[in-house]
Design a protein around this motif. Structure first.
Motif, PDB file in Angstrom:
ATOM      1  N   MET A   1     -38.798  16.064  14.104  1.00  0.00           N
ATOM      2  CA  MET A   1     -37.685  15.546  14.896  1.00  0.00           C
ATOM      3  C   MET A   1     -36.932  14.476  14.127  1.00  0.00           C
ATOM      4  SD  MET A   1     -39.253  15.072  18.724  1.00  0.00           S
ATOM      5  CE  MET A   1     -40.592  14.035  18.147  1.00  0.00           C
ATOM      6  N   LYS A   2     -35.664  14.382  14.425  1.00  0.00           N
ATOM      7  CA  LYS A   2     -34.828  13.320  13.892  1.00  0.00           C
ATOM      8  C   LYS A   2     -34.332  12.490  15.075  1.00  0.00           C
ATOM      9  CE  LYS A   2     -33.315  15.576   9.617  1.00  0.00           C
ATOM     10  NZ  LYS A   2     -34.174  16.778   9.705  1.00  0.00           N
ATOM     11  N   LEU A   3     -34.825  11.270  15.147  1.00  0.00           N
ATOM     12  CA  LEU A   3     -34.492  10.353  16.225  1.00  0.00           C
ATOM     13  C   LEU A   3     -33.530   9.297  15.704  1.00  0.00           C
ATOM     14  CD1 LEU A   3     -38.141   9.899  17.557  1.00  0.00           C
ATOM     15  CD2 LEU A   3     -36.412  11.519  18.381  1.00  0.00           C
ATOM     16  N   PHE A   4     -32.700   8.767  16.576  1.00  0.00           N
ATOM     17  CA  PHE A   4     -31.739   7.748  16.167  1.00  0.00           C
ATOM     18  C   PHE A   4     -31.401   6.872  17.364  1.00  0.00           C
ATOM     19  CE2 PHE A   4     -29.301  11.262  17.813  1.00  0.00           C
ATOM     20  CZ  PHE A   4     -28.227  10.689  18.471  1.00  0.00           C
ATOM     21  N   ARG A   5     -30.604   5.866  17.112  1.00  0.00           N
ATOM     22  CA  ARG A   5     -30.157   4.964  18.166  1.00  0.00           C
ATOM     23  C   ARG A   5     -28.647   4.785  18.024  1.00  0.00           C
ATOM     24  NH1 ARG A   5     -31.926   0.057  17.374  1.00  0.00           N
ATOM     25  NH2 ARG A   5     -32.346  -0.631  19.515  1.00  0.00           N
ATOM     26  N   PHE A   6     -27.967   4.693  19.147  1.00  0.00           N
ATOM     27  CA  PHE A   6     -26.509   4.615  19.118  1.00  0.00           C
ATOM     28  C   PHE A   6     -26.025   3.566  20.119  1.00  0.00           C
ATOM     29  CE2 PHE A   6     -27.587   7.603  22.438  1.00  0.00           C
ATOM     30  CZ  PHE A   6     -26.667   7.376  23.451  1.00  0.00           C
ATOM     31  N   GLY A   7     -24.807   3.096  19.864  1.00  0.00           N
ATOM     32  CA  GLY A   7     -24.196   2.132  20.780  1.00  0.00           C
ATOM     33  C   GLY A   7     -23.920   0.804  20.105  1.00  0.00           C
ATOM     34  N   GLU A   8     -23.439  -0.139  20.893  1.00  0.00           N
ATOM     35  CA  GLU A   8     -23.058  -1.441  20.380  1.00  0.00           C
ATOM     36  C   GLU A   8     -24.267  -2.181  19.826  1.00  0.00           C
ATOM     37  OE1 GLU A   8     -21.071  -3.716  23.356  1.00  0.00           O
ATOM     38  OE2 GLU A   8     -19.744  -2.065  23.945  1.00  0.00           O
ATOM     39  N   ARG A  11     -27.339  -3.385  21.829  1.00  0.00           N
ATOM     40  CA  ARG A  11     -27.408  -2.628  23.086  1.00  0.00           C
ATOM     41  C   ARG A  11     -27.567  -1.135  22.798  1.00  0.00           C
ATOM     42  NH1 ARG A  11     -22.519  -4.443  26.885  1.00  0.00           N
ATOM     43  NH2 ARG A  11     -23.779  -3.199  28.345  1.00  0.00           N
ATOM     44  N   GLU A  12     -28.260  -0.826  21.718  1.00  0.00           N
ATOM     45  CA  GLU A  12     -28.417   0.566  21.309  1.00  0.00           C
ATOM     46  C   GLU A  12     -29.271   1.351  22.307  1.00  0.00           C
ATOM     47  OE1 GLU A  12     -27.761  -1.787  17.478  1.00  0.00           O
ATOM     48  OE2 GLU A  12     -29.009  -2.022  19.278  1.00  0.00           O
ATOM     49  N   GLU A  13     -28.997   2.649  22.367  1.00  0.00           N
ATOM     50  CA  GLU A  13     -29.730   3.566  23.240  1.00  0.00           C
ATOM     51  C   GLU A  13     -30.352   4.677  22.389  1.00  0.00           C
ATOM     52  OE1 GLU A  13     -26.556   4.676  25.944  1.00  0.00           O
ATOM     53  OE2 GLU A  13     -27.132   3.076  27.337  1.00  0.00           O
ATOM     54  N   PRO A  14     -31.400   5.334  22.908  1.00  0.00           N
ATOM     55  CA  PRO A  14     -32.105   6.335  22.104  1.00  0.00           C
ATOM     56  C   PRO A  14     -31.399   7.677  22.083  1.00  0.00           C
ATOM     57  CG  PRO A  14     -33.138   6.136  24.246  1.00  0.00           C
ATOM     58  CD  PRO A  14     -32.063   5.092  24.211  1.00  0.00           C
ATOM     59  N   GLY A  15     -31.560   8.381  20.943  1.00  0.00           N
ATOM     60  CA  GLY A  15     -30.976   9.707  20.818  1.00  0.00           C
ATOM     61  C   GLY A  15     -31.843  10.602  19.955  1.00  0.00           C
ATOM     62  N   ILE A  16     -31.498  11.888  19.957  1.00  0.00           N
ATOM     63  CA  ILE A  16     -32.233  12.882  19.185  1.00  0.00           C
ATOM     64  C   ILE A  16     -31.242  13.888  18.626  1.00  0.00           C
ATOM     65  CG2 ILE A  16     -32.677  14.349  21.212  1.00  0.00           C
ATOM     66  CD1 ILE A  16     -35.438  14.970  19.988  1.00  0.00           C
ATOM     67  N   ALA A  19     -31.338  20.938  17.983  1.00  0.00           N
ATOM     68  CA  ALA A  19     -31.508  22.060  17.058  1.00  0.00           C
ATOM     69  C   ALA A  19     -30.167  22.602  16.573  1.00  0.00           C
ATOM     70  CB  ALA A  19     -32.321  23.161  17.722  1.00  0.00           C
ATOM     71  N   ASP A  20     -29.120  22.467  17.383  1.00  0.00           N
ATOM     72  CA  ASP A  20     -27.802  22.971  16.990  1.00  0.00           C
ATOM     73  C   ASP A  20     -27.008  21.953  16.174  1.00  0.00           C
ATOM     74  OD1 ASP A  20     -27.120  21.093  18.887  1.00  0.00           O
ATOM     75  OD2 ASP A  20     -26.079  22.488  20.228  1.00  0.00           O
ATOM     76  N   GLY A  21     -27.639  20.817  15.829  1.00  0.00           N
ATOM     77  CA  GLY A  21     -26.987  19.817  15.001  1.00  0.00           C
ATOM     78  C   GLY A  21     -26.174  18.790  15.751  1.00  0.00           C
ATOM     79  N   THR A  22     -26.182  18.845  17.072  1.00  0.00           N
ATOM     80  CA  THR A  22     -25.430  17.876  17.864  1.00  0.00           C
ATOM     81  C   THR A  22     -26.296  16.663  18.180  1.00  0.00           C
ATOM     82  OG1 THR A  22     -26.045  18.992  19.928  1.00  0.00           O
ATOM     83  CG2 THR A  22     -23.970  19.639  18.882  1.00  0.00           C
ATOM     84  N   LEU A  23     -25.628  15.538  18.375  1.00  0.00           N
ATOM     85  CA  LEU A  23     -26.310  14.299  18.737  1.00  0.00           C
ATOM     86  C   LEU A  23     -26.453  14.244  20.246  1.00  0.00           C
ATOM     87  CD1 LEU A  23     -24.416  11.754  16.425  1.00  0.00           C
ATOM     88  CD2 LEU A  23     -26.451  13.115  15.895  1.00  0.00           C
ATOM     89  N   ARG A  24     -27.685  14.088  20.715  1.00  0.00           N
ATOM     90  CA  ARG A  24     -27.960  14.095  22.153  1.00  0.00           C
ATOM     91  C   ARG A  24     -28.608  12.781  22.580  1.00  0.00           C
ATOM     92  NH1 ARG A  24     -25.917  18.771  24.913  1.00  0.00           N
ATOM     93  NH2 ARG A  24     -25.443  20.239  23.224  1.00  0.00           N
ATOM     94  N   SER A  25     -28.280  12.350  23.791  1.00  0.00           N
ATOM     95  CA  SER A  25     -28.798  11.101  24.329  1.00  0.00           C
ATOM     96  C   SER A  25     -30.156  11.308  24.989  1.00  0.00           C
ATOM     97  CB  SER A  25     -27.814  10.531  25.352  1.00  0.00           C
ATOM     98  OG  SER A  25     -28.380   9.418  26.019  1.00  0.00           O
ATOM     99  N   ALA A  52     -31.105  20.908  24.396  1.00  0.00           N
ATOM    100  CA  ALA A  52     -29.830  21.515  24.803  1.00  0.00           C
ATOM    101  C   ALA A  52     -29.394  21.037  26.182  1.00  0.00           C
ATOM    102  CB  ALA A  52     -29.957  23.036  24.792  1.00  0.00           C
ATOM    103  N   ALA A  53     -30.343  20.568  26.997  1.00  0.00           N
ATOM    104  CA  ALA A  53     -30.024  20.098  28.341  1.00  0.00           C
ATOM    105  C   ALA A  53     -29.649  18.620  28.384  1.00  0.00           C
ATOM    106  CB  ALA A  53     -31.214  20.353  29.268  1.00  0.00           C
TER     107      ALA A  53
END
Length: 282
Positions: A1-8, A11-16, A19-25, A52-53
């Motif tokens: 898995m590739k996990l990341f954090r996004f946002g100001e 105040r970052e929030e978790p993401g992943i 499989a389709d290459g999109t960034l999901r929250s 995907a959901a």
């Protein structure tokens, strides 16, 4: 898995990465990508998530440092045989250990603002590992079970502060923004051999570093075991493992970061970073 954090910032929030290459929250799934989320059990739950959901990350969202709530950010110095050679220093008999202040942690694409009195600011592409389970007096044979994953850290260093003033390296390593981290926390199961990864760093379009973790003196398992004899490594702690040759310190003549430079760093399997450099006004 590739996990990341996004946002100001702050105040970052978790993401992943889906499989389709999109960034999901992952908001609502876990509170953050931090020590609590990095145990083998917690990561197994994430692996079962239907990405995907999940809702997409807002377009244009800032990507923050890939680990939140870092308790310790530990650096290893002169850990590449070819970097020690270019520095004119002997191969260490034991790992050289220093700390970087947690306030140095930044996102992988954040602007790097150098202090106005910086004289010898330098770049360092590094492989970092992130602890997933508590490690204390760990045998080397058991060490890798404590590693949750890997990421890129740019161990930016002010060499004059590091080596030409009295005291420890920490002060030359800890200015705000001197540890861009990410973009991804790549779980350990995706990196078959952390001791054989190509690493590059370009500065304003010029290739400065082009090396491999294969020249590390002390590998990941050795470092986990070694550090755990002196301090307890807690989930979410980050250890950045040293840099290959090609830093400004080793060039002849020496070259330092300047206002307007752009650094681009890449480690195989871990993505890339890019930071513009600005010198703060006095």
């Amino acid at each position: 898995m590739k996990l990341f954090r996004f946002g100001e910032r702050g105040r970052e929030e978790p993401g992943i990465l889906a499989a389709d290459g999109t960034l999901r929250s992952l908001v609502g799934v876990i509170p953050d990508i931090d020590g609590a989320a990095l145990s083998p059990e917690a990561l197994e739950v994430l692996r079962g998530t239907d990405t995907a959901a999940l809702p997409p990350v807002p377009e244009g969202a800032r990507i923050g440092p890939c680990v939140g709530g870092v308790g310790k950010l530990i650096g290893i110095g002169l850990n590449y045989s070819d970097h020690a050679e270019e520095s004119g220093l002997p191969i260490p008999k034991e790992p050289i250990v220093f700390l970087k202040a947690n306030t140095s942690i930044a996102g992988p694409y954040d602007e790097v603002v150098l202090p106005p009195d910086a004289k010898k600011a330098d770049w360092e592409v590094e492989l970092a590992f992130v602890i997933g389970t508590r490690a204390k007096h760990v045998a080397e044979a058991d060490a890798m079970a404590h590693v949750a994953g890997y990421c890129i850290v740019n161990d930016i260093s002010e060499r004059a502060w590091q080596a030409e003033r009295e005291g420890q390296w920490t002060k030359g390593k800890s200015y705000d923004g001197f540890a861009p981290m990410g973009p991804w926390l790549v779980t350990a199961d995706e990196i078959a051999d952390p001791g054989n990864l190509r690493m590059t760093c370009d500065v304003s379009g010029d290739r400065r570093q082009d090396g491999s973790t294969s020249t590390m003196i002390f590998g990941v398992a050795t470092l986990v075991s070694y550090l755990s004899q002196f301090m307890t490594l807690e989930p979410g702690d980050v250890v950045t493992t040293g840099t290959p040759p090609g830093v400004g310190l080793g060039m002849r003549p020496q070259v330092w970061l300047k206002d307007g430079d752009v650094m681009r760093l890449e480690v195989a399997g871990l993505g890339h970073q890019e930071q513009a450099v600005r010198v703060a006004a006095p």
